[in-house]
Design a protein around this motif. Structure first.
Motif, PDB file in Angstrom:
ATOM      1  N   PHE A 416       0.818  -1.220   0.000  1.00 18.25           N
ATOM      2  CA  PHE A 416       0.000   0.000   0.000  1.00 18.25           C
ATOM      3  C   PHE A 416       0.845   1.261   0.000  1.00 18.25           C
ATOM      4  CE2 PHE A 416      -2.459   3.320   2.199  1.00 18.25           C
ATOM      5  CZ  PHE A 416      -3.609   3.318   1.414  1.00 18.25           C
ATOM      6  N   ILE A 417       1.938   1.242   0.737  1.00 20.00           N
ATOM      7  CA  ILE A 417       2.819   2.402   0.857  1.00 20.00           C
ATOM      8  C   ILE A 417       4.228   2.003   0.422  1.00 20.00           C
ATOM      9  CG2 ILE A 417       3.881   4.057   2.453  1.00 20.00           C
ATOM     10  CD1 ILE A 417       1.442   3.888   4.198  1.00 20.00           C
ATOM     11  N   GLU A 418       4.834   2.809  -0.432  1.00 25.40           N
ATOM     12  CA  GLU A 418       6.219   2.588  -0.827  1.00 25.40           C
ATOM     13  C   GLU A 418       7.115   3.530  -0.039  1.00 25.40           C
ATOM     14  OE1 GLU A 418       9.225   3.062  -4.690  1.00 25.40           O
ATOM     15  OE2 GLU A 418       7.052   3.349  -4.931  1.00 25.40           O
ATOM     16  N   PRO A 434      -1.239   6.283  -7.402  1.00 30.36           N
ATOM     17  CA  PRO A 434      -1.578   7.567  -8.039  1.00 30.36           C
ATOM     18  C   PRO A 434      -3.043   7.953  -7.938  1.00 30.36           C
ATOM     19  CG  PRO A 434      -0.175   6.231  -9.474  1.00 30.36           C
ATOM     20  CD  PRO A 434      -0.567   5.352  -8.325  1.00 30.36           C
ATOM     21  N   GLU A 435      -3.923   6.968  -7.836  1.00 28.71           N
ATOM     22  CA  GLU A 435      -5.355   7.298  -7.814  1.00 28.71           C
ATOM     23  C   GLU A 435      -5.847   7.763  -6.447  1.00 28.71           C
ATOM     24  OE1 GLU A 435      -4.968   2.808  -7.090  1.00 28.71           O
ATOM     25  OE2 GLU A 435      -4.064   4.328  -8.408  1.00 28.71           O
ATOM     26  N   ALA A 454      -0.113  15.061   4.769  1.00 29.40           N
ATOM     27  CA  ALA A 454      -0.206  14.772   3.344  1.00 29.40           C
ATOM     28  C   ALA A 454       0.847  15.574   2.591  1.00 29.40           C
ATOM     29  CB  ALA A 454      -1.602  15.114   2.822  1.00 29.40           C
ATOM     30  N   LEU A 455       1.525  14.932   1.637  1.00 31.37           N
ATOM     31  CA  LEU A 455       2.523  15.630   0.834  1.00 31.37           C
ATOM     32  C   LEU A 455       1.898  16.772   0.038  1.00 31.37           C
ATOM     33  CD1 LEU A 455       5.401  15.853  -0.299  1.00 31.37           C
ATOM     34  CD2 LEU A 455       4.776  14.119  -1.994  1.00 31.37           C
ATOM     35  N   SER A 456       0.659  16.602  -0.382  1.00 26.99           N
ATOM     36  CA  SER A 456       0.011  17.641  -1.185  1.00 26.99           C
ATOM     37  C   SER A 456      -0.171  18.946  -0.417  1.00 26.99           C
ATOM     38  CB  SER A 456      -1.355  17.159  -1.690  1.00 26.99           C
ATOM     39  OG  SER A 456      -2.199  16.813  -0.606  1.00 26.99           O
ATOM     40  N   ASP A 457      -0.189  18.880   0.924  1.00 23.09           N
ATOM     41  CA  ASP A 457      -0.266  20.114   1.714  1.00 23.09           C
ATOM     42  C   ASP A 457       0.908  21.039   1.419  1.00 23.09           C
ATOM     43  OD1 ASP A 457      -2.611  19.521   3.016  1.00 23.09           O
ATOM     44  OD2 ASP A 457      -1.661  18.768   4.839  1.00 23.09           O
ATOM     45  N   TYR A 458       2.037  20.457   1.049  1.00 18.15           N
ATOM     46  CA  TYR A 458       3.266  21.221   0.848  1.00 18.15           C
ATOM     47  C   TYR A 458       3.433  21.701  -0.591  1.00 18.15           C
ATOM     48  CZ  TYR A 458       4.599  19.286   5.387  1.00 18.15           C
ATOM     49  OH  TYR A 458       4.636  18.960   6.719  1.00 18.15           O
ATOM     50  N   LEU A 464       3.618  15.805  -8.303  1.00 20.12           N
ATOM     51  CA  LEU A 464       4.172  14.609  -7.680  1.00 20.12           C
ATOM     52  C   LEU A 464       3.060  13.604  -7.367  1.00 20.12           C
ATOM     53  CD1 LEU A 464       6.582  16.328  -5.140  1.00 20.12           C
ATOM     54  CD2 LEU A 464       7.272  14.999  -7.141  1.00 20.12           C
ATOM     55  N   PRO A 465       3.382  12.316  -7.261  1.00 22.83           N
ATOM     56  CA  PRO A 465       2.396  11.337  -6.803  1.00 22.83           C
ATOM     57  C   PRO A 465       1.960  11.657  -5.377  1.00 22.83           C
ATOM     58  CG  PRO A 465       4.354  10.254  -7.712  1.00 22.83           C
ATOM     59  CD  PRO A 465       4.693  11.698  -7.560  1.00 22.83           C
ATOM     60  N   PRO A 466       0.820  11.152  -4.961  1.00 21.84           N
ATOM     61  CA  PRO A 466       0.387  11.385  -3.573  1.00 21.84           C
ATOM     62  C   PRO A 466       1.314  10.677  -2.597  1.00 21.84           C
ATOM     63  CG  PRO A 466      -1.035   9.771  -4.637  1.00 21.84           C
ATOM     64  CD  PRO A 466      -0.137  10.313  -5.706  1.00 21.84           C
ATOM     65  N   GLY A 467       1.431  11.244  -1.412  1.00 21.75           N
ATOM     66  CA  GLY A 467       2.296  10.639  -0.407  1.00 21.75           C
ATOM     67  C   GLY A 467       1.981  11.140   0.986  1.00 21.75           C
TER      68      GLY A 467
END
Length: 498
Positions: A416-418, A434-435, A454-458, A464-467
Motif C-alpha cells: 500500500f505504501i512505498e 496515483p489514484e 499529506a505531501l500535497s499540503d506542501y 508529484l504522486p500522492p504521499g
C-alpha cells in the motif's frame, strides 16, 4: 412585571466549603445573570426573607450582596416595593440573543486565516495527545531521549543565583554567551565564519521568516519557493503580499534554471539546501553555486533554512550556502526545536554585517529577545560539550528508529505504501498509489487518532504522486510494530485493502 424568583433561585449554586465568601458568590451570580440578559431591567427580585429561606443564607449575607450590586448600578431599591434590576438593563436579553457579528479584521489577518485554512482544512490536531494516539508527525522528536536530568542541573545553576542581567529584559540581539556558542558551532559544523555580532537570537525559525520578510520584501515582490516546500514560510511571504514563484525539486534540489526562465528578477529565494523540506533531497554543489551567482548578479536575497542539518546518517554534509557566499546575499536560519525541544522557542539568524542593524531595528519594534534564562542554559549546554554529544547520540538513535519503522512498514503495508530510507532528517515519504488522495487519507487517519501529513499540503502545483510524511524520530523501536499495526487497522477501517 413578573418576578424572576424561580429563575434566580434555580440558578444560584453556592459552594459553602470554598474560600470565596457566600455574599461574594451570590453577588457574582446575580451580576452574571443581569449581564447575560436573564434578569431584565425592571424585574423585581425575591425578598430577602424568601432568599434567606430558600438559599439558607443569613439576611446580612444577602444585604451585603445587594448593597454591592446597588453600588455598581445593577440593582435599585424602591422604598416599600422591594429590590429591582435597574431599568438601564431593559432590552438586555434581546441584545444577548442577537447573532454575534464577525469581528472586523485587517486585510492581512483575513488573508492569513484564508491561507491557513486552505492548507489545513481537512485535518484537526486540536485533540492530539502525545501520550495517547499513534503519531507519525515528522516534527515530533525523541522527547523520551532528551537529557532532562542534565538540563535541570544547568537550569538550577542559574536559578540559585540569578544575576540582574538574567532577570532583566535581556539584550536585543540575544545573550552574548549564546551568540558566541552558536558562532563557534556553525563554524565547526557548517563551515560558517561569522562573529557573534552577526548572530541574532529569535523565537524559532518562523519568527525569523516573519522578520526577514518584513525587512527585505515589499508587496508584489517575487519570491522563489521550493515546490513542494515549507508551508509556514510560504504563507509568510504571501501574507506580505508577495508573488510566490514555485520551483520544482529534482535530484539536485531546487531547479534554479526554472527560476531564471520564469522570474529572473525575483527579490528573494527561500531554500532548505541541507535537507529539502519535505522531500529530503540535498542540494548539489553546482546548484548552490548557481543560486549564489543569481543572487549576486540580480541583488537578490537567499534565506537558507538549515532544516534538520544536524541529522545526517549517510554521506558528508555539503557546506552551508552562507559559507559559500562571497557577496553577502545569504541569510542563514537555524533552530533548536528539533535538536533540543520545540517549547524551548529558540532559534537564530546569521546575517551579513550590513543587515544586522536594520534587522535589530525591526526586531525592537516587534518584541524582545526570548527568555534570558533559557538562553543561558542553552549556552552552557553548548559550551560545555553536551550539545555535540547529544546530536551524536540522537543520530544513532534516529538511524535505528528509521530502520526499525521501515522494516515494520514494509512487512505490514508494503503493498500500500512505498517507503525508502532517507540519508537525513526525521521523516520518510510514504508514496501512495496515483489514484489516491493523500489529503483524504491523512484526514481519515486523523479521525482515528493516527496522525501524519499529506505531501500535497506542501505543494503549490500538483506534479508529484500522492504521499504521506511519516515521522520515525518519535517512535521507539519497541513501539514500531504496534504503531504500524494501528496504522494498518485504521486504513482497513477506511476501506483500503492493506
Amino acid at each position: 412585571m413578573k418576578a424572576p424568583g424561580g429563575m434566580l433561585l434555580a440558578s444560584v449554586e453556592l459552594n459553602r466549603t470554598g474560600s470565596v465568601p457566600l455574599y461574594r458568590q451570590l453577588y457574582l451570580q446575580i451580576r452574571q445573570q443581569i449581564l447575560a440578559g436573564h434578569l431584565h431591567g425592571g424585574m423585581r427580585l425575591p425578598s430577602t426573607r424568601t432568599l434567606c429561606s430558600e438559599l439558607g443564607l443569613s439576611r446580612i449575607t444577602i444585604l451585603n450582596a445587594f448593597d454591592q450590586l446597588t453600588a455598581e448600578g445593577f440593582l435599585e431599591s424602591r422604598t416599600g416595593a422591594g429590590t429591582y434590576v435597574c431599568a438601564e438593563w431593559e432590552g438586555r436579553a434581546a441584545a444577548a440573543d442577537e447573532p454575534r457579528k464577525a469581528p472586523r479584521l485587517s486585510s492581512l489577518s483575513q488573508s492569513l486565516l484564508s491561507m491557513r485554512s486552505d492548507h489545513f482544512s481537512g485535518i484537526n490536531y486540536t485533540a492530539w495527545n502525545p501520550d495517547c494516539p499513534t503519531s507519525f508527525l515528522p516534527s515530533h522528536a525523541a522527547y523520551d531521549a532528551f537529557p532532562l536530568a542534565l538540563w535541570k542541573r544547568l537550569l538550577s545553576r542559574h536559578l540559585r543565583q540569578p544575576t540582574k542581567a538574567m532577570l532583566s529584559y535581556g539584550e536585543l540581539m540575544g545573550q552574548q554567551a549564546l551568540r558566541e556558542a552558536i558562532a563557534g558551532y556553525v563554524y565547526d559544523a557548517r563551515g560558517i565564519d561569522c562573529s557573534a555580532q552577526q548572530v541574532v537570537i529569535v523565537s524559532g525559525a518562523q519568527q525569523a521568516f516573519n522578520l526577514l520578510s518584513m525587512l527585505l520584501l515589499d508587496p508584489q515582490d517575487s519570491v522563489w519557493m521550493e515546490d513542494p516546500g515549507h508551508i509556514a514560510a510560504r504563507i509568510t511571504f504571501q501574507a506580505q503580499g508577495c508573488r510566490v514563484v514555485p520551483l520544482r525539486i529534482d535530484e539536485e534540489g531546487m531547479d534554479v534554471q526554472q527560476g531564471l526562465r520564469e522570474c529572473p528578477k525575483a527579490r528573494l529565494a527561500f531554500t532548505t539546501p541541507a535537507r529539502q523540506h519535505p522531500l529530503g533531497t540535498t542540494m548539489s554543489y553546482a546548484r548552490r553555486l548557481e543560486l549564489i551567482e543569481w543572487a549576486g548578479r540580480e541583488s537578490g536575497w537567499i534565506i537558507e533554512d538549515d532544516c534538520d542539518s544536524e541529522y545526517r546518517y549517510q554521506g558528508r554534509a555539503q557546506p552551508a550556502l552562507y559559507a559559500m557566499d562571497q557577496r553577502a546575499r545569504v541569510l542563514h536560519v537555524g533552530t533548536f526545536s528539533k535538536v533540543l525541544f520545540p517549547s524551548l522557542r529558540l532559534g537564530y539568524v546569521i546575517l551579513p554585517e550590513a543587515l544586522v542593524e536594520p534587522f535589530c531595528a525591526m526586531r525592537a519594534v516587534m518584541d524582545r529577545s526570548p527568555a534570558t534564562l533559557l538562553q543561558a542554559v542553552t549556552a552552557d549546554f553548548m559550551r560545555e560539550g553536551y550539545f555535540l554529544g547529544h546530536i551524536r547520540r540522537m543520530r544513532t538513535l534516529y538511524q535505528a528508529r528509521q530502520d526499525c519503522l521501515l522494516e515494520k512498514l514494509q512487512q505490514r503495508l508494503g503493498g500500500f505504501i512505498e517507503v525508502k530510507p532517507v540519508a537525513a532528517g526525521m521523516h520518510v515519504i510514504g508514496w501512495l498509489a496515483p489514484e489516491l488522495d493523500d489529503a483524504a487519507v491523512a484526514s481519515g487517519l486523523s479521525s482515528q487518532q493516527i496522525y501524519t501529513y499529506a505531501l500535497s499540503d506542501y505543494c503549490i502545483q500538483r506534479y508529484l504522486p500522492p504521499g504521506l510524511l511519516i515521522g520515525f524520530a518519535g517512535t521507539p523501536e519497541d513501539q514500531a510494530e504496534a504503531k504500524v499495526a494501528a496504522l494498518a487497522q485504521a486504513l482497513r477501517a477506511m476501506g483500503h485493502r492493506v
